[in-house]
Scaffold this motif. Structure first.
Motif, short mmCIF file in Angstrom:
data_model
loop_
_atom_site.label_atom_id
_atom_site.label_comp_id
_atom_site.label_asym_id
_atom_site.label_seq_id
_atom_site.Cartn_x
_atom_site.Cartn_y
_atom_site.Cartn_z
N ILE A 119 5.30 -2.32 3.11
CA ILE A 119 4.25 -2.27 2.09
C ILE A 119 4.82 -2.74 0.77
O ILE A 119 5.89 -2.28 0.36
CB ILE A 119 3.71 -0.82 1.92
N THR A 120 4.13 -3.66 0.10
CA THR A 120 4.51 -4.01 -1.28
C THR A 120 3.67 -3.17 -2.25
O THR A 120 2.60 -2.68 -1.89
CB THR A 120 4.25 -5.50 -1.59
N GLY A 121 4.17 -3.00 -3.46
CA GLY A 121 3.41 -2.25 -4.47
C GLY A 121 3.25 -0.79 -4.12
O GLY A 121 2.24 -0.16 -4.43
N ALA A 122 4.29 -0.22 -3.49
CA ALA A 122 4.17 1.15 -2.97
C ALA A 122 4.02 2.20 -4.07
O ALA A 122 3.58 3.32 -3.79
CB ALA A 122 5.37 1.49 -2.09
N ASN A 123 4.38 1.87 -5.31
CA ASN A 123 4.23 2.84 -6.39
C ASN A 123 2.82 2.87 -6.98
O ASN A 123 2.48 3.76 -7.76
CB ASN A 123 5.22 2.53 -7.53
N GLY A 124 1.99 1.90 -6.62
CA GLY A 124 0.63 1.83 -7.15
C GLY A 124 -0.31 2.79 -6.44
O GLY A 124 0.08 3.47 -5.46
N ALA A 154 8.56 1.21 2.45
CA ALA A 154 7.82 1.09 1.19
C ALA A 154 8.68 0.34 0.18
O ALA A 154 9.86 0.64 0.04
CB ALA A 154 7.48 2.48 0.66
N THR A 155 8.07 -0.64 -0.49
CA THR A 155 8.82 -1.40 -1.50
C THR A 155 8.01 -1.50 -2.79
O THR A 155 6.78 -1.48 -2.77
CB THR A 155 9.13 -2.84 -1.02
N ALA A 172 0.61 -5.22 -3.97
CA ALA A 172 1.05 -5.41 -5.36
C ALA A 172 0.27 -6.55 -6.02
O ALA A 172 0.02 -7.58 -5.40
CB ALA A 172 2.55 -5.72 -5.39
N ALA A 173 -0.11 -6.35 -7.27
CA ALA A 173 -0.83 -7.39 -8.02
C ALA A 173 -0.94 -6.96 -9.48
O ALA A 173 -0.80 -5.78 -9.81
CB ALA A 173 -2.24 -7.60 -7.46
N ALA A 175 4.05 -14.86 -6.26
CA ALA A 175 4.61 -13.81 -5.40
C ALA A 175 4.09 -13.94 -3.97
O ALA A 175 4.82 -13.73 -3.00
CB ALA A 175 4.26 -12.43 -5.96
N VAL A 176 2.80 -14.30 -3.84
CA VAL A 176 2.21 -14.49 -2.51
C VAL A 176 2.85 -15.69 -1.82
O VAL A 176 3.12 -15.65 -0.61
CB VAL A 176 0.68 -14.65 -2.62
#
Length: 305
Positions: A6-11, A31-32, A74-75, A96-97
């Motif tokens: 998973i990207t943006g795992a802190n969101g 998680a990243t 993430a975005a 990034a994509v």
């Protein structure tokens, strides 16, 4: 066992996905995000730092992990900040994509990419998946450009478009319309809320489930994942006041022209959910049920353990 990164795992969405999938015996979850973990849990998954503006780091992490699937959450999503900083927006939402696609191609990884209703101009929503995008903001254009790159990638991919996501996480760094209305009215503060923008607001847990359903099935194509109630922010505010039995007289109905916002917003979006319901088994909660779920979470966060 499916290995999912998973990207943006802190969101908001990232945290909901980790909560949903951690400790699932059929999933090896990674998680990243950029920087240290802000996740409230630490078991049932691994956390790695991965800055999506750093292609070398992306390559290193993906080479090490070799995931089967990536859920890309993430975005840069603040519409006005995207307008002010189009280069930063492009780097976060398109470049990034491109970096991720390159690694997915190299390692034959399934990509579940999260997008937005802001790819549409909002002239004739609610929208089906095959409606023609026509973004009217820097943010919307960046997300549509990313979609085009995913579609042209030759990968196995899904694009999950969503609408006005609301929810809470323990660090409470992000407010949302429900908490804003509740807190304002409890203090006796009068608020002005827009009634000429229509959306199908989405509980963050529902969006996480939609991403997981697509990834679990390795479904391919575009899927619209949102709530099922077409509402304006004014409708949402009135429903929130009703739920908490607060004074609706404090809420004034206004048009979007009342506020000075740098970036254009589509007036009427919202989604037709038939495809996601039939092909993925997606079942969203109502807006009222979404408030109930948030209230229970709020109690758990604020009550002393």
């Amino acid at each position: 066992m499916q290995k999912i990164l998973i990207t943006g795992a802190n969101g908001l969405l990232g945290q909901k996905l980790v909560h949903l999938l951690a400790n699932n015996p059929t999933i090896d979850l990674i998680a990243t995000a950029r920087g240290k973990s802000r996740l409230p849990i630490s078991e049932g998954f691994r956390y790695l730092e991965m800055d999506l503006n750093n292609p070398t780091q992306i390559e290193s992490v993906i080479q090490e992990i070799q995931p089967d699937s990536i859920i890309h959450t993430a975005a840069m999503t603040n519409v006005d900040i995207c307008h002010q900083d189009p280069t930063g927006c492009w780097n976060a939402n398109v470049r990034a994509v491109e970096y991720l696609i390159e690694q997915c191609q190299r390692h034959h990884i399934y990509l579940c990419h999260v997008s937005t209703d802001f790819v549409f101009d909002g002239e004739n929503g609610p929208y089906k998946e095959d409606a023609q995008p026509a973004p009217i903001s820097v943010y919307g254009k960046s997300k549509y450009e990313a979609e085009l790159r995913v579609q042209a990638s030759g990968l196995r991919w899904s694009i999950i478009r969503t609408v006005l996501v609301y929810g809470i996480v323990p660090d409470m760094s992000r407010s949302n319309i429900i908490l804003w209305v509740k807190n304002s009215l409890e203090k006796g503060q009068a608020i002005k809320v827009v009634s000429d923008q229509l959306r199908t607001p989405t509980l963050a847990e529902d969006l996480a489930k939609g991403c997981w359903l697509a990834t679990q099935k390795q479904a391919e194509g575009i899927f619209h994942i949102s709530g099922k109630d077409l509402m304006s922010p004014y409708d949402m505010a009135m429903a929130t006041a009703d739920y908490f039995k607060l004074d609706k007289q404090l809420i004034t109905e206004v048009t979007a022209a009342t506020f000075t916002q740098e970036a254009k917003r589509p007036p009427r979006t919202g989604f037709v959910l038939d495809k996601a319901i039939h092909e993925l088994g997606y079942e969203p909660v109502s807006f009222w049920e979404g408030i109930e779920i948030m209230v229970e979470q709020l109690k758990a966060i604020t009550s002393p353990s």
